[in-house]
Design a protein around this motif. Structure first.
Motif, PDB file in Angstrom:
ATOM      1  N   LEU A  99       5.551   7.575  11.396  1.00 23.58           N
ATOM      2  CA  LEU A  99       5.707   8.037  10.015  1.00 23.58           C
ATOM      3  C   LEU A  99       4.803   7.206   9.124  1.00 23.58           C
ATOM      4  N   GLU A 100       4.915   7.392   7.799  1.00 28.33           N
ATOM      5  CA  GLU A 100       3.954   6.757   6.897  1.00 28.33           C
ATOM      6  C   GLU A 100       3.904   5.244   7.080  1.00 28.33           C
ATOM      7  N   TYR A 101       5.068   4.639   7.366  1.00 27.34           N
ATOM      8  CA  TYR A 101       5.100   3.174   7.420  1.00 27.34           C
ATOM      9  C   TYR A 101       5.723   2.619   8.690  1.00 27.34           C
ATOM     10  N   GLY A 102       5.582   3.337   9.800  1.00 24.53           N
ATOM     11  CA  GLY A 102       6.113   2.776  11.038  1.00 24.53           C
ATOM     12  C   GLY A 102       6.179   3.784  12.163  1.00 24.53           C
ATOM     13  N   ASP A 134      14.806  14.464   2.961  1.00 23.30           N
ATOM     14  CA  ASP A 134      14.530  14.220   1.537  1.00 23.30           C
ATOM     15  C   ASP A 134      13.043  14.302   1.230  1.00 23.30           C
ATOM     16  N   VAL A 135      12.210  13.674   2.101  1.00 23.94           N
ATOM     17  CA  VAL A 135      10.780  13.550   1.797  1.00 23.94           C
ATOM     18  C   VAL A 135       9.947  14.024   2.984  1.00 23.94           C
ATOM     19  N   LEU A 136       8.910  14.803   2.691  1.00 25.75           N
ATOM     20  CA  LEU A 136       7.870  15.108   3.685  1.00 25.75           C
ATOM     21  C   LEU A 136       6.643  14.297   3.292  1.00 25.75           C
ATOM     22  N   ALA A 137       6.259  13.364   4.147  1.00 26.44           N
ATOM     23  CA  ALA A 137       5.084  12.529   3.866  1.00 26.44           C
ATOM     24  C   ALA A 137       3.997  12.884   4.872  1.00 26.44           C
ATOM     25  N   THR A 138       3.843  12.106   5.939  1.00 28.11           N
ATOM     26  CA  THR A 138       2.809  12.446   6.934  1.00 28.11           C
ATOM     27  C   THR A 138       3.214  13.595   7.846  1.00 28.11           C
ATOM     28  N   ALA A 164      18.132   8.746   7.852  1.00 28.21           N
ATOM     29  CA  ALA A 164      19.442   8.682   7.242  1.00 28.21           C
ATOM     30  C   ALA A 164      19.516   9.506   5.960  1.00 28.21           C
ATOM     31  N   ARG A 165      18.408   9.575   5.218  1.00 33.39           N
ATOM     32  CA  ARG A 165      18.509  10.236   3.911  1.00 33.39           C
ATOM     33  C   ARG A 165      18.725  11.737   4.045  1.00 33.39           C
ATOM     34  N   GLY A 166      18.256  12.299   5.156  1.00 33.26           N
ATOM     35  CA  GLY A 166      18.495  13.725   5.390  1.00 33.26           C
ATOM     36  C   GLY A 166      19.966  14.046   5.562  1.00 33.26           C
ATOM     37  N   GLU A 202       7.665  16.638  -1.512  1.00 36.52           N
ATOM     38  CA  GLU A 202       6.534  16.621  -0.578  1.00 36.52           C
ATOM     39  C   GLU A 202       5.418  15.777  -1.175  1.00 36.52           C
ATOM     40  N   LEU A 203       4.917  14.840  -0.391  1.00 33.21           N
ATOM     41  CA  LEU A 203       3.777  14.025  -0.827  1.00 33.21           C
ATOM     42  C   LEU A 203       2.527  14.712  -0.279  1.00 33.21           C
ATOM     43  N   ALA A 204       1.983  15.626  -1.066  1.00 30.56           N
ATOM     44  CA  ALA A 204       0.946  16.537  -0.545  1.00 30.56           C
ATOM     45  C   ALA A 204      -0.314  15.791  -0.122  1.00 30.56           C
ATOM     46  N   GLY A 221       0.793  -1.225   0.000  1.00 32.50           N
ATOM     47  CA  GLY A 221       0.000   0.000   0.000  1.00 32.50           C
ATOM     48  C   GLY A 221       0.826   1.275   0.000  1.00 32.50           C
ATOM     49  N   VAL A 222       2.125   1.178   0.298  1.00 31.60           N
ATOM     50  CA  VAL A 222       2.973   2.378   0.303  1.00 31.60           C
ATOM     51  C   VAL A 222       3.636   2.533  -1.059  1.00 31.60           C
ATOM     52  N   GLY A 223       3.537   3.732  -1.628  1.00 31.94           N
ATOM     53  CA  GLY A 223       4.241   4.043  -2.881  1.00 31.94           C
ATOM     54  C   GLY A 223       5.529   4.765  -2.533  1.00 31.94           C
ATOM     55  N   PHE A 224       6.634   4.037  -2.553  1.00 34.31           N
ATOM     56  CA  PHE A 224       7.905   4.584  -2.067  1.00 34.31           C
ATOM     57  C   PHE A 224       8.578   5.415  -3.140  1.00 34.31           C
ATOM     58  N   LYS A 225       9.032   6.606  -2.775  1.00 31.62           N
ATOM     59  CA  LYS A 225       9.739   7.515  -3.693  1.00 31.62           C
ATOM     60  C   LYS A 225      11.235   7.338  -3.486  1.00 31.62           C
ATOM     61  N   ASP A 226      11.863   6.677  -4.420  1.00 23.91           N
ATOM     62  CA  ASP A 226      13.288   6.372  -4.302  1.00 23.91           C
ATOM     63  C   ASP A 226      14.109   7.461  -4.990  1.00 23.91           C
TER      64      ASP A 226
END
Ligand SMILES: O=P(O)(O)OC[C@H]1O[C@H](OP(=O)(O)OP(=O)(O)O)[C@H](O)[C@@H]1O
Ligand SMILES: Nc1ncnc2[nH]cnc12
Length: 193
Positions: free
Chosen positions: A117-120, A142-146, A80-82, A172-174, A41-46
């Protein structure tokens, strides 16, 4: 001690300022959508293809380093990605770097915040003495999700005595409305989907 000058950086794209649309397109062209990762269900942005492309990465780092007008004393990156972004922006701008780490990694006294967060779920920490009182902090991820991660990181910087003067993400995953968790704080997102 002699501090080496930055000088020209191999692989950097020349040609003057980059427009917001161009940098947005650049990131968009380097993101890979991975369905059902790390959970169904998660669409991961790599974004690793962006990090792997030297000229594109350099261009994005230059935009982030300059969009805040250099008006910060230190860059804080979220593990870590930040870290990938924060280290590069700190170097490009001559600022210092403070790592905001997952629990149990920092060796001295910390302040900590639990979050979802979105997945944990996880816990972030920063050294309690990481910032000079009133230090102007540029927070990067890197990413702003929830927004759970960013809200926790902002709270930690403030608890440790820093003042957030900018918060930037590459993407940003608006549709997950992370901004709603950030109390109206300004968010610089280079690409919004
Ligand atoms: O807005 P949120 O829903 O909180 O999600 C955003 C966070 O999720 C990812 O980190 P992750 O915890 O997966 O860690 P990583 O950087 O170590 O892969 C990403 O790098 C952000 O920090
Ligand atoms: N969908 C997603 N892709 C990449 N990183 C994320 N962090 C939280 N949600 C994410």
């Amino acid at each position: 001690m002699t501090v080496p000058s930055h000088g020209p950086i191999a692989g950097r794209v020349g040609g003057g300022p980059v427009t917001p649309a161009a940098v947005s397109d650049l990131i968009s062209a380097h993101v890979v959508d991975v369905p059902d990762f790390p959970k169904p269900g998660v669409g991961f942005k790599d974004l690793t293809p962006l990090f792997a492309d030297g000229p594109a990465f350099a261009q994005v780092i230059d935009v982030v380093a300059t969009e805040h007008g250099g008006a910060f004393d230190v860059v804080a990156g979220i593990e870590a990605r930040g870290f990938v972004l924060a280290a590069a922006v700190a170097y490009a701008s001559g600022a210092g770097l403070v790592p905001i780490r997952k629990a149990g990694k920092l060796p001295r006294k910390t302040v900590s915040a639990a979050y979802a967060l979105e997945y944990g779920e996880a816990v972030l920490e920063v050294h309690a003495d990481a910032f000079e009182p009133g230090a102007r902090v540029l927070l990067l991820d890197d990413v702003l999700a929830t927004g759970g991660t960013a809200a926790a990181a902002i709270s930690l910087v403030e608890q440790a005595g820093g003042e957030i003067v900018g918060f930037s993400v590459l993407m940003e995953l608006a549709f997950l409305d992370g901004r709603a968790r950030l109390g109206g704080r300004e968010v610089h997102a280079l690409l919004t989907v």
